[in-house]
Design an enzyme around this catalytic site. Structure first.
Site, PDB file in Angstrom:
ATOM      1  N   ARG A  52      61.308  51.367  13.859  1.00  0.00           N
ATOM      2  CA  ARG A  52      59.898  51.874  14.328  1.00  0.00           C
ATOM      3  C   ARG A  52      59.854  53.389  13.773  1.00  0.00           C
ATOM      4  O   ARG A  52      58.550  53.643  13.451  1.00  0.00           O
ATOM      5  CB  ARG A  52      59.846  51.769  15.993  1.00  0.00           C
ATOM      6  N   LYS A 151      54.358  56.240  17.043  1.00  0.00           N
ATOM      7  CA  LYS A 151      54.893  56.815  18.099  1.00  0.00           C
ATOM      8  C   LYS A 151      54.932  58.675  17.636  1.00  0.00           C
ATOM      9  O   LYS A 151      55.960  58.986  17.005  1.00  0.00           O
ATOM     10  CB  LYS A 151      56.157  56.496  18.433  1.00  0.00           C
ATOM     11  N   GLU A 184      47.783  49.777  27.896  1.00  0.00           N
ATOM     12  CA  GLU A 184      49.184  49.820  28.007  1.00  0.00           C
ATOM     13  C   GLU A 184      49.308  50.777  29.047  1.00  0.00           C
ATOM     14  O   GLU A 184      48.042  51.434  29.766  1.00  0.00           O
ATOM     15  CB  GLU A 184      50.136  50.301  26.975  1.00  0.00           C
TER      16      GLU A 184
END
Ligand code: PXG
Length: 295
Positions: A52, A151, A184
């Protein structure tokens, strides 16, 4: 005695682990990171976190100056140097030192640093009684602006919602996307159980492709529980049988209330408890061994 920090290829004492005020990670939030757990001398889901990290970096045209294998070794070395067997790894890649002005192509070389430390956990009572959530007025950032799948070091969107949670007397807030669907929470993914089925918002709704989210989906499927990723509304959350959050720091956290209203029975539900136990067993028995780690 301070920590040993991995910084640009070597371990240095915390007091010497410094980043320039001209680093674009600081000046513009231009960089990416991962938060990774260490359980029982093993780094949990390290490969998935690193994959990721590389995807996040690719998405912002940031070339990480280390290979996947070098990063694995660097994480193991940093844990070993700090005698860490249970804790938390923060792996950060910044754009590096540049000039005032946005242009990332004028930055010399990305910086990589790794902190291996302990982690501040939610109080034990939250896992026993369930967490109280609020719905934030701050929308999750639109994927057409910045993809929530990245991220990045720019967490202001989440921080604004976190401020709302704290002001409301709790620690987590639900974030909706610009269409009104649930995305989220500020640092956790969200799941509901209804009719014996497990549901979580799709990444296209603005959810991070959470590592813990993936693990929980796999555990549930292994138990024969149907798992799907439909768009969810606030109505779906309020009428769910059970609700819980997942994240590297949080692990699996039961949700008892949303906006002052009980979810299900208002305490951790049976499937949530079952998944919490399965998750705990998995973290105890899998992961990348730190080993002696070749200092
Ligand atoms: N959504 C967001 C916005 C996150 O930042 C998650 C979901 C859960 O993903 P994982 O892969 O952890 O299951 C996160 C994770 C920190 C910290 O130090 C933040 C996260 C995880 C660990 C530590 O703030 N965010």
């Amino acid at each position: 005695m301070g920590l040993q920090i991995f910084l640009d290829g070597r371990l240095v004492p915390e007091s010497e682990a410094k980043i320039s005020v001209f680093d674009h990670g600081l000046l513009y939030g231009d960089g990416v990171f991962e938060g990774i757990r260490v359980y029982n001398g093993r780094i949990f889901k390290l490969q998935e976190h690193l994959q990721r990290l590389f995807r996040s970096a690719r998405a912002i045209a940031l070339e990480i100056p280390m290979t996947m294998e070098e990063l694995v070794l660097a994480c193991r070395r940093t844990c070993a140097a700090n005698g860490l067997r249970d804790g938390y790894i923060r792996l950060v890649v910044t754009r590096g030192v540049g000039y005032l002005g946005l242009n990332p192509y004028r930055c010399s070389r990305p910086s990589v640093f790794i902190i291996a430390a302990t982690i501040e956990l939610y109080p034990e009572s939250v896992y026993r009684d369930g967490l109280k959530l609020v719905t934030a007025a701050t929308q999750r950032i639109n994927p057409a602006a910045v993809s929530p799948a990245i991220k990045s070091l720019n967490y202001l969107n989440n921080i604004l919602a976190k401020i709302e949670a704290v002001q409301a007397g709790t620690v987590e807030a639900i974030m909706l996307n610009s269409q009104g669907y649930v995305a989220e929470c500020t640092g956790d993914n969200i799941f509901i159980v209804r009719g014996g089925r497990l549901e979580t918002p799709p990444t296209s709704a603005g959810a991070l492709d959470g590592i813990t989210r993936g693990v929980v989906m796999e555990l549930a499927r292994g138990m024969g529980i149907p798992v799907s990723e439909p768009n969810l509304t606030r109505y779906d959350l309020l009428t769910a049988d059970e609700c819980f959050l997942t994240g590297t720091a949080a692990e699996i956290v039961p949700v008892a209330e949303i906006d002052g209203r009980k979810i299900g029975a208002g305490r951790p539900g049976p499937l949530t408890l079952k998944l919490m136990e399965a998750f705990r067993n998995l973290t105890r028995t899998s992961g990348t061994e730190i080993g002696d780690a070749l200092q």
